[in-house]
Design a protein around this motif. Structure first.
Motif, PDB file in Angstrom:
ATOM      1  N   SER A  92       0.835  -1.205   0.000  1.00 43.37           N
ATOM      2  CA  SER A  92       0.000   0.000   0.000  1.00 43.37           C
ATOM      3  C   SER A  92       0.872   1.259   0.000  1.00 43.37           C
ATOM      4  O   SER A  92       2.029   1.242   0.425  1.00 43.37           O
ATOM      5  N   ARG A  93       0.294   2.353  -0.460  1.00 46.10           N
ATOM      6  CA  ARG A  93       1.033   3.618  -0.491  1.00 46.10           C
ATOM      7  C   ARG A  93       1.062   4.298   0.866  1.00 46.10           C
ATOM      8  O   ARG A  93       1.929   5.125   1.137  1.00 46.10           O
ATOM      9  N   SER A  94       0.104   3.969   1.727  1.00 49.88           N
ATOM     10  CA  SER A  94       0.028   4.571   3.055  1.00 49.88           C
ATOM     11  C   SER A  94      -0.625   3.586   4.009  1.00 49.88           C
ATOM     12  O   SER A  94      -1.235   2.591   3.587  1.00 49.88           O
ATOM     13  N   LEU A  95      -0.500   3.860   5.298  1.00 49.26           N
ATOM     14  CA  LEU A  95      -1.166   3.013   6.282  1.00 49.26           C
ATOM     15  C   LEU A  95      -2.679   3.095   6.135  1.00 49.26           C
ATOM     16  O   LEU A  95      -3.386   2.107   6.325  1.00 49.26           O
ATOM     17  N   GLY A 207       0.026  10.520  10.617  1.00 47.40           N
ATOM     18  CA  GLY A 207       0.920   9.390  10.342  1.00 47.40           C
ATOM     19  C   GLY A 207       0.291   8.359   9.432  1.00 47.40           C
ATOM     20  O   GLY A 207       0.978   7.739   8.604  1.00 47.40           O
ATOM     21  N   LEU A 208      -1.007   8.173   9.553  1.00 47.83           N
ATOM     22  CA  LEU A 208      -1.690   7.170   8.732  1.00 47.83           C
ATOM     23  C   LEU A 208      -1.711   7.556   7.262  1.00 47.83           C
ATOM     24  O   LEU A 208      -1.724   6.696   6.379  1.00 47.83           O
ATOM     25  N   SER A 209      -1.728   8.853   6.974  1.00 49.92           N
ATOM     26  CA  SER A 209      -1.819   9.301   5.581  1.00 49.92           C
ATOM     27  C   SER A 209      -0.457   9.482   4.922  1.00 49.92           C
ATOM     28  O   SER A 209      -0.373   9.689   3.714  1.00 49.92           O
ATOM     29  N   ALA A 210       0.624   9.385   5.690  1.00 53.46           N
ATOM     30  CA  ALA A 210       1.965   9.564   5.134  1.00 53.46           C
ATOM     31  C   ALA A 210       2.339   8.384   4.240  1.00 53.46           C
ATOM     32  O   ALA A 210       1.898   7.253   4.450  1.00 53.46           O
TER      33      ALA A 210
END
Length: 341
Positions: A92-95, A207-210
């Protein structure tokens, strides 16, 4: 569908035998005594009753004095345990994107469990909260499986984030601590609150969207396409659901089409049509479940054959004798002395 009949993939029990061995017991023997085979668990491509698995985890923790069994199992699970879903998460690209994959496809692993976003129970506008839920009656009262499930989600998010913490702020668990509070804090790396209304992970929204390191968009795309092609309806085959319901009812005299249909919340004729579409019947499934269970009870226990017959839902010992002769061309006594038919 009856909550008690909800299935889960057998791979959830990977590591149980090894933990029993480490505690001084016979791991493979314990697993077999619970009606499972090490081969099934290793393959992970069969379904077991979720409630049965939850009972096994709680029983194992008590019997072998492993109070943090759920957390330990989550710690040792390989990141690939969820097959294509693992690939979709890892690449995935982000969490946030990884969690979306879990929310969408976790029911492939078991229809009994779910992960979805909720309002932060502590009201922090900078926190995104996710609830890990178990279907009522399917095993929500069995605490080790809750620790294991939410522990796996936590460990996977760390793995997706390149092995680094992902901004977990806190954890809510619905039960008292099963081990020391220190053990929970050490595992999650965040404050853990017990006896809360729901099981919740609370993480920093930013942090989840990074962007996370190492993801391969092409591999993720292929994994998602494979998941959609194989499991677009998010349900395991009806034959597996029916077999899980039979396992739950085995030992009752009248395991029939009507009883299994009730357990699966279906009309008997609808269940019959769905099984026929998969090329099988309830009679065939019942015979297969009884055959597998008979092998275990006859070759792995010393139960009298009359008790074996009762546990298989047979009215008389003579019924067991006829069935064993049909299945294995031998008698129960000879099968017991030669335990590998």
């Amino acid at each position: 569908m009856s909550n008690s009949a909800m299935p889960i993939r057998s791979s959830i029990l990977r590591g149980v035998a090894e933990m029993v061995d480490a505690a001084g017991g016979d791991g493979d023997g314990y697993v077999r005594s619970q009606g499972c085979s090490p081969e099934q668990i290793l393959a992970g491509d069969t379904f077991l009753s979720y409630r049965k698995v939850a009972e096994i985890l709680d029983d194992c923790a008590r019997r072998f004095s492993i109070p943090d069994l759920g957390l330990r199992l989550a710690e040792r699970q390989e990141p690939t345990i969820l097959d294509e879903l693992s690939l979709a998460m890892i690449h995935s690209r982000s969490l946030a994107e990884a969690i979306q994959s879990v929310s969408r496809y976790l029911s492939i692993y078991s229809p009994s469990i779910a992960l979805y976003e909720v309002d932060d129970p502590e009201g922090d506008p900078h926190v995104t909260a996710f609830r890990y839920a178990v279907s009522p009656g399917a095993g929500a009262a069995f605490t080790q499986s809750i620790d294991y499930g939410v522990g796996i989600v936590h460990r996977f998010l760390i793995h997706v984030n390149g092995g680094s913490p992902y901004g977990l702020r806190g954890v809510h668990l619905p039960h008292p601590p099963l081990a020391s509070s220190w053990a929970y804090g050490e595992f999650f790396g965040a404050a853990v609150m017990f006896e809360m209304p729901h099981t919740v992970l609370r993480a920093d929204t930013a942090g989840l969207s990074a962007t996370v390191p190492g993801g391969n968009p092409m591999i993720r795309k292929l994994a998602i396409e494979h998941l959609e092609a194989r499991f677009g309806d998010l349900r395991p085959p009806m034959s597996r659901l029916a077999s899980a319901a039979i396992v739950d009812q085995l030992g009752a005299i009248d395991v029939d089409l009507a009883a299994v249909a009730v357990a699966l919340d279906l009309h008997p004729r609808a269940l019959q049509r769905l099984l026929a579409a998969e090329g099988t019947t309830l009679t065939r499934l019942l015979d297969e479940v009884r055959r597998e269970r008979a092998v275990h009870l006859i070759t792995e226990t010393e139960l009298p054959f009359a008790q074996v017959a009762i546990r298989l839902g047979m009215r008389e010992q003579s019924s067991l004798t006829r069935a064993v002769r049909r299945w294995f061309q031998t008698t129960p006594s000879k099968l017991r002395s030669s335990p590998h038919p």
